[in-house]
Design a protein around this motif. Structure first.
Motif, PDB file in Angstrom:
ATOM      1  N   GLU A 136      14.457 -42.872 -23.265  1.00 39.34           N
ATOM      2  CA  GLU A 136      14.300 -42.120 -24.512  1.00 39.34           C
ATOM      3  C   GLU A 136      13.529 -42.926 -25.560  1.00 39.34           C
ATOM      4  N   ARG A 137      13.856 -44.200 -25.667  1.00 39.15           N
ATOM      5  CA  ARG A 137      13.163 -45.051 -26.643  1.00 39.15           C
ATOM      6  C   ARG A 137      11.686 -45.175 -26.303  1.00 39.15           C
ATOM      7  N   LYS A 138      11.375 -45.421 -25.031  1.00 36.76           N
ATOM      8  CA  LYS A 138       9.968 -45.575 -24.635  1.00 36.76           C
ATOM      9  C   LYS A 138       9.193 -44.274 -24.823  1.00 36.76           C
ATOM     10  N   LEU A 139       9.816 -43.154 -24.488  1.00 36.96           N
ATOM     11  CA  LEU A 139       9.145 -41.870 -24.661  1.00 36.96           C
ATOM     12  C   LEU A 139       8.912 -41.579 -26.141  1.00 36.96           C
ATOM     13  N   TYR A 140       9.937 -41.791 -26.962  1.00 36.90           N
ATOM     14  CA  TYR A 140       9.834 -41.485 -28.393  1.00 36.90           C
ATOM     15  C   TYR A 140       8.827 -42.395 -29.097  1.00 36.90           C
ATOM     16  N   ARG A 141       8.953 -43.691 -28.862  1.00 38.06           N
ATOM     17  CA  ARG A 141       8.081 -44.650 -29.563  1.00 38.06           C
ATOM     18  C   ARG A 141       6.700 -44.803 -28.929  1.00 38.06           C
ATOM     19  N   GLY A 142       6.638 -44.711 -27.608  1.00 37.18           N
ATOM     20  CA  GLY A 142       5.385 -45.003 -26.916  1.00 37.18           C
ATOM     21  C   GLY A 142       4.471 -43.823 -26.679  1.00 37.18           C
ATOM     22  N   ILE A 143       5.036 -42.611 -26.646  1.00 33.29           N
ATOM     23  CA  ILE A 143       4.213 -41.431 -26.367  1.00 33.29           C
ATOM     24  C   ILE A 143       4.340 -40.387 -27.473  1.00 33.29           C
ATOM     25  N   MET A 144       5.571 -40.024 -27.776  1.00 28.10           N
ATOM     26  CA  MET A 144       5.794 -38.907 -28.688  1.00 28.10           C
ATOM     27  C   MET A 144       5.273 -39.186 -30.096  1.00 28.10           C
ATOM     28  N   THR A 145       5.654 -40.301 -30.677  1.00 29.40           N
ATOM     29  CA  THR A 145       5.234 -40.604 -32.048  1.00 29.40           C
ATOM     30  C   THR A 145       3.732 -40.882 -32.144  1.00 29.40           C
ATOM     31  N   PRO A 146       3.154 -41.706 -31.254  1.00 30.15           N
ATOM     32  CA  PRO A 146       1.693 -41.875 -31.344  1.00 30.15           C
ATOM     33  C   PRO A 146       0.924 -40.559 -31.147  1.00 30.15           C
TER      34      PRO A 146
END
Length: 144
Positions: free
Chosen positions: A49-59
């Motif tokens: 969840e952290r990697k998806l949120y910070r690494g893909i979703m937010t950018p």
């Protein structure tokens, strides 16, 4: 600058597709996180969840916004009176709020993976579908 408009549009659509892919997948991870019983699984979902949120979703959200604002800047004389665009921007603001709520929920799940049921997360996961449908209709059909 206007000669690059189609490239900007293409990049905007690519960023938007990435954003929606992540925004559809993160609450699905919440479903599995809420259903998990062992610490190893819960830690795995926290990491995903952290990697998806910070690494893909937010950018992707940031890129979608920046490219959209760039197009708006280029075509402001045409766009400023377009009702469909104002409605689309309102929906994008709502989607951005949903994005932020996902981030807050992600942090709450770390403390208590079972504070909401997997059924709640399944329904929560459906909300951005309505925004996607409305945005696509507004942009393609331009009903107003």
């Amino acid at each position: 600058m206007a000669e690059y408009l189609n490239w900007i549009k293409a990049a905007h659509v690519i960023a938007m597709v990435c954003w929606f892919a992540a925004i559809f997948y993160l609450p699905r991870l919440f479903v599995y996180h809420a259903m998990s019983e062992d610490k190893v699984s819960q830690e795995r979902f926290e990491l995903m969840e952290r990697k998806l949120y910070r690494g893909i979703m937010t950018p992707s959200m940031i890129a979608t916004w920046l490219l959209g604002l760039w197009m708006l800047y280029i075509g402001w004389d045409v766009y400023k009176t377009q009702v469909w665009l104002h409605l689309k921007l309102l929906l994008v603001v709502l989607l951005s709020a949903y994005h932020g709520i996902c981030g807050a929920y992600r942090k709450k799940l770390i403390d208590d993976p079972h504070y909401k049921s997997h059924v709640f997360w399944r329904w929560f996961n459906e909300l951005p579908v309505f925004i996607l449908i409305a945005v696509v209709i507004l942009v393609i059909v331009k009903p107003f």
